[in-house]
Enzyme design. Sequence first.
Site, PDB file in Angstrom:
ATOM      1  N   SER A  94     -23.042  68.223  -7.848  1.00  0.00           N
ATOM      2  CA  SER A  94     -24.234  69.089  -8.606  1.00  0.00           C
ATOM      3  C   SER A  94     -24.992  69.896  -7.586  1.00  0.00           C
ATOM      4  O   SER A  94     -25.420  70.872  -7.700  1.00  0.00           O
ATOM      5  CB  SER A  94     -24.857  68.346  -9.591  1.00  0.00           C
ATOM      6  OG  SER A  94     -23.797  67.941 -10.566  1.00  0.00           O
ATOM      7  N   ASP A 112     -22.563  63.470 -18.495  1.00  0.00           N
ATOM      8  CA  ASP A 112     -21.592  63.077 -17.588  1.00  0.00           C
ATOM      9  C   ASP A 112     -21.433  61.310 -17.346  1.00  0.00           C
ATOM     10  O   ASP A 112     -20.323  60.851 -16.952  1.00  0.00           O
ATOM     11  CB  ASP A 112     -21.514  63.668 -16.251  1.00  0.00           C
ATOM     12  CG  ASP A 112     -21.259  64.951 -16.364  1.00  0.00           C
ATOM     13  OD1 ASP A 112     -20.640  65.440 -17.170  1.00  0.00           O
ATOM     14  OD2 ASP A 112     -21.726  65.842 -15.243  1.00  0.00           O
ATOM     15  N   LYS A 169     -15.927  70.248 -21.599  1.00  0.00           N
ATOM     16  CA  LYS A 169     -15.816  69.814 -20.415  1.00  0.00           C
ATOM     17  C   LYS A 169     -14.353  70.166 -20.115  1.00  0.00           C
ATOM     18  O   LYS A 169     -13.735  70.889 -20.648  1.00  0.00           O
ATOM     19  CB  LYS A 169     -16.264  68.329 -20.414  1.00  0.00           C
ATOM     20  CG  LYS A 169     -17.677  68.019 -20.758  1.00  0.00           C
ATOM     21  CD  LYS A 169     -18.690  68.688 -19.617  1.00  0.00           C
ATOM     22  CE  LYS A 169     -19.938  67.902 -19.965  1.00  0.00           C
ATOM     23  NZ  LYS A 169     -20.921  68.685 -18.743  1.00  0.00           N
TER      24      LYS A 169
END
Length: 423
Positions: free
Chosen positions: A23, A292, A319
Site C-alpha cells: 500500500s 483487509d 476485492k
Amino acid sequence: MNYRIYPPQDILQATVDLPLSKSVSNRAIMIGALASPQVVPQPLADCSDTRVMLAAVNSSDETVDVADAGTAMRFLTAWFACRPGRTVRLVGTERMCNRPIGPLVEALRQCGAQIDYLGNEGFPPLLIHGQQLTGGDIRIDATISSQFISALLMIAPLMADGVRLTLDGDAASLPYIDLTLSMMNRAGASAERTVDLIEVAPGGYRDAEALKAEKDWSAAAFWYEIEALTCGFLTLTGLDLGSRQPDRRAVDIFADLGVATSEGEDSLEDVDLAGSPDSSPRLTVDLAATPDLAPAVIVTCAMNGVPFNISGLHSLKIKECDRMAALADELLKIGVVTEIVGDHTMIWDGRRRPVLEIPQFETYGDHRMAMALAPVCAYIPGIVIKDAGVVGKSYPSFWDDLRSAGFTVVDADAPEQSQENLE
C-alpha cells in the site's frame, strides 16, 4: 502449484522478516512519478503489484495491462488521465473487468478528464486521453473504495485549480485516505481533510524522495493469526508500532483473540508476539476501515471457536474475489457454518458440522485467501492450498517464511508421505 502444509512439530519460535508494504509502495511510486523531477522512492515492496505500477508509469505503450492489480488499475486511471497528449488503453484480467471503477471515472471527468469505457459502463477496460486537468469543486461516491479517492487526491496537486473534494456517504477504509494525505504532505503537497471535505492546493510535489516504504502490517496480520492458533513465540522484524498503516489495528483486534504485542527485546524496531490468556469469548467488530484484516480475523475465530459478528465488509465483494462468499464456502470445509447478512456482515454462532476429509482450499486468485487459510494446518495437518503462487501479489516469500518458521510446505501433487519423512 498446490501446497500441502503441516505445522511445526515443536513449539513455534521464529523470527520473521516481513515484506515492505504494498500500500505504501504503490502510493510512493505514484507520487514519485508525479513529482518534478520524477523520482523512484527506495526501498519499495518487491511484489507483482508494485512491479505492475513501476512498469506502467514508465511505459510508452498504447495498451497497458495491469492483470489483476486492483490498486494499479485505480491509481493508473488517474495517472494517465493527467498526462497531456498520452492516449492509453488500460486493461486487466476478466475479474478486473468486473470490478467497478465508475465513481473514479465520473470524478475525473468532473476534473476535465476524457475517459471512455471499452466494455461495460462503469467497468474496465478504459480508453484514456490524457490532458491538463482543471480540478475545482468535485464530488465522489466514497462508499465503494478508498482507492478511488486516493487516486484522485494524488494527482490533485497537478491540477490547475487543485481540488476541493466532497465525500458522498460514509467513506470506505477512511484510514487509507488519511495515509495517502500523509504521504502527499510529506512529499511537499498541501492537502487537508476535515470530516467529509478534502482540500488539495495546486503546486505539485517538491520532496518525493522523502517517501520510503515500511514493513507491511497487512502481511503481519497473518502472523498474528498464526500466533493465535499456535501460542508460540514470534518476532516480526522492522514493524513500526507507530505506523499510520491502517492494518496496524491488528494489534488491538488480536489482543481480543489472545495475542499479546510488545516491543522487541533486542530491537525497538521489532515486535514480539506471544500468547495471552486475555481472549474474548465472542468477537464483535466493525472492519469497514480495515477490510483487509477480515480473512485473518475470521479464520482465527473459526479455528479457535470464537463466535463472531463482523460488520463493515461491503468492500470485500469487489476485492480479488468476493471474499465473504469465498470465506463462507471454504469454512464449510472445516465444518464452520457462517451466515452472511446483507452485503456487509458475516456472523458465526459457533455451530459446526463434522469434517470428513482433509480440506483442499480454493484460493480464488486471491493472495489473502491463501495466506489466511494456510494456518488452519495448526489444527488440521496436511491441508492443501490450491494455486499457492497467488501470494506473489503482495508477499512472495510467504511460503519460504513458513518453512523457516518450522512449517512443512510440500508439493500437494507429489506422492504423500508421512510428516516424519518430510522433515
